[in-house]
Design a protein around this motif. Structure first.
Motif, PDB file in Angstrom:
ATOM      1  N   LYS A   1       0.783  -1.157   0.046  1.00 12.68           N
ATOM      2  CA  LYS A   1      -0.048  -0.031   0.184  1.00 12.68           C
ATOM      3  C   LYS A   1       0.870   1.293  -0.103  1.00 12.68           C
ATOM      4  CE  LYS A   1      -3.710  -2.169   2.206  1.00 12.68           C
ATOM      5  NZ  LYS A   1      -5.316  -1.795   3.093  1.00 12.68           N
ATOM      6  N   CYS A   2       0.645   2.478  -0.595  1.00 16.43           N
ATOM      7  CA  CYS A   2       0.991   3.564  -0.607  1.00 16.43           C
ATOM      8  C   CYS A   2       1.263   4.043   1.187  1.00 16.43           C
ATOM      9  CB  CYS A   2       0.006   4.811  -1.279  1.00 16.43           C
ATOM     10  SG  CYS A   2       0.686   6.291  -0.976  1.00 16.43           S
ATOM     11  N   ALA A   3       2.466   4.311   1.171  1.00 17.92           N
ATOM     12  CA  ALA A   3       2.944   4.879   2.451  1.00 17.92           C
ATOM     13  C   ALA A   3       2.313   6.125   3.052  1.00 17.92           C
ATOM     14  CB  ALA A   3       4.591   4.791   2.608  1.00 17.92           C
ATOM     15  N   CYS A   4       1.821   6.842   2.226  1.00 15.08           N
ATOM     16  CA  CYS A   4       1.151   8.225   2.451  1.00 15.08           C
ATOM     17  C   CYS A   4      -0.529   8.059   2.927  1.00 15.08           C
ATOM     18  CB  CYS A   4       1.433   9.093   1.441  1.00 15.08           C
ATOM     19  SG  CYS A   4       3.197   9.572   1.308  1.00 15.08           S
ATOM     20  N   CYS A   5      -1.126   7.405   1.821  1.00 10.93           N
ATOM     21  CA  CYS A   5      -2.669   7.196   2.012  1.00 10.93           C
ATOM     22  C   CYS A   5      -3.095   5.974   2.143  1.00 10.93           C
ATOM     23  CB  CYS A   5      -2.962   8.013   0.695  1.00 10.93           C
ATOM     24  SG  CYS A   5      -3.015   7.121  -0.759  1.00 10.93           S
ATOM     25  N   GLY A   6      -2.374   4.884   2.115  1.00  7.70           N
ATOM     26  CA  GLY A   6      -2.781   3.514   2.320  1.00  7.70           C
ATOM     27  C   GLY A   6      -3.584   2.920   0.991  1.00  7.70           C
TER      28      GLY A   6
ATOM     29  N   HIS B   1       3.863   7.508  -9.541  1.00  6.46           N
ATOM     30  CA  HIS B   1       3.490   7.986  -8.492  1.00  6.46           C
ATOM     31  C   HIS B   1       1.923   7.619  -7.885  1.00  6.46           C
ATOM     32  CE1 HIS B   1       2.189  10.954 -11.699  1.00  6.46           C
ATOM     33  NE2 HIS B   1       1.208  11.219 -10.489  1.00  6.46           N
ATOM     34  N   CYS B   2       1.627   7.861  -6.647  1.00  3.59           N
ATOM     35  CA  CYS B   2       0.209   7.358  -6.246  1.00  3.59           C
ATOM     36  C   CYS B   2      -0.703   8.483  -6.653  1.00  3.59           C
ATOM     37  CB  CYS B   2       0.143   7.157  -4.793  1.00  3.59           C
ATOM     38  SG  CYS B   2      -1.593   7.021  -4.237  1.00  3.59           S
ATOM     39  N   ASP B   3      -1.646   8.423  -7.463  1.00  2.12           N
ATOM     40  CA  ASP B   3      -2.544   9.201  -8.067  1.00  2.12           C
ATOM     41  C   ASP B   3      -3.585   9.814  -7.121  1.00  2.12           C
ATOM     42  OD1 ASP B   3      -3.024  10.690 -10.364  1.00  2.12           O
ATOM     43  OD2 ASP B   3      -4.767   9.567 -10.935  1.00  2.12           O
ATOM     44  N   ASP B   4      -3.723   9.141  -6.131  1.00  5.98           N
ATOM     45  CA  ASP B   4      -4.501   9.523  -4.874  1.00  5.98           C
ATOM     46  C   ASP B   4      -3.703  10.534  -3.961  1.00  5.98           C
ATOM     47  OD1 ASP B   4      -6.633   7.686  -5.603  1.00  5.98           O
ATOM     48  OD2 ASP B   4      -6.666   6.461  -4.061  1.00  5.98           O
ATOM     49  N   CYS B   5      -2.800  10.546  -3.718  1.00  7.21           N
ATOM     50  CA  CYS B   5      -2.016  11.557  -3.064  1.00  7.21           C
ATOM     51  C   CYS B   5      -1.065  12.117  -3.615  1.00  7.21           C
ATOM     52  CB  CYS B   5      -1.820  10.911  -1.719  1.00  7.21           C
ATOM     53  SG  CYS B   5      -0.560   9.799  -1.617  1.00  7.21           S
ATOM     54  N   GLY B   6      -0.427  11.632  -4.603  1.00  6.95           N
ATOM     55  CA  GLY B   6       0.615  12.549  -5.156  1.00  6.95           C
ATOM     56  C   GLY B   6       1.980  11.817  -4.925  1.00  6.95           C
ATOM     57  N   ALA B   7       2.113  10.693  -4.186  1.00  5.76           N
ATOM     58  CA  ALA B   7       3.652  10.180  -3.538  1.00  5.76           C
ATOM     59  C   ALA B   7       4.254   9.577  -4.520  1.00  5.76           C
ATOM     60  CB  ALA B   7       3.009   9.397  -2.404  1.00  5.76           C
ATOM     61  N   HIS B   8       5.556  10.203  -4.664  1.00  5.57           N
ATOM     62  CA  HIS B   8       6.475   9.521  -5.600  1.00  5.57           C
ATOM     63  C   HIS B   8       6.759   8.100  -5.068  1.00  5.57           C
ATOM     64  CE1 HIS B   8       9.880   8.922  -8.035  1.00  5.57           C
ATOM     65  NE2 HIS B   8      10.820   8.841  -6.885  1.00  5.57           N
TER      66      HIS B   8
HETATM   67 ZN   LIG Z   1      -0.957   7.520  -1.893  1.00  7.30          ZN
END
Ligand SMILES: [Zn+2]
Length: 135
Positions: free
Chosen positions: A45-50, A94-101
């Motif tokens: 999962k995305c470390a920023c938003c899951g 990148h994660c399109d939900d939160c922009g995390a690289h």
């Molecule tokens: Zn994310």
């Protein structure tokens, strides 16, 4: 359009320094700094938003020093942009939900699969075992 909007200061507060540097400032972790994710069934999962981004089933050993996947999870919010930094033309993901690289994708993945290699920073993703999975 990212679904999750936080200021840089808010991300800095909610992430550890290395995760913040890599995901929010488009950094790269040192190779081989993540030798071991569990091998059990599960999702990354995305470390920023899951958001669920990758499945254990598509992870493979690329020997490049970073976790590698040959595909994203079906419906995963993984977006691509052309990255012209460091004098190279690469495709940043990148994660399109939160922009995390997350890392970069290269067309040198396993030919019997998709032929793609998603080269992902280990700190950008968190492993979550499948419910009820052994080990
Ligand atoms: Zn994310």
């Amino acid at each position: 359009m990212a679904k999750i909007h936080k200021t840089e200061a808010e991300w800095r507060d909610s992430l550890d320094p290395e995760t913040f540097r890599v995901t929010r400032l488009a950094g790269t972790e040192r190779p081989f700094s993540h030798p071991g994710f569990p091998k059990s069934a599960g999702s990354f999962k995305c470390a920023c938003c899951g958001a669920e981004l990758f499945s254990q089933e598509t992870k493979y050993e690329s020997h490049c020093g970073w976790p590698a996947f040959y595909a994203t999870k079906e419906g995963a919010p993984v977006a691509e942009t052309r990255d012209l930094s460091h004098g190279m033309v690469r495709v940043e993901v990148h994660c399109d939900d939160c922009g995390a690289h997350l890392g970069h994708v290269f067309p040198d993945g396993p030919q019997d699969k998709t032929g793609m290699r998603y080269c992902i920073n280990g700190v950008s993703i968190r492993f979550e075992p499948n419910e009820g999975a052994e080990g």
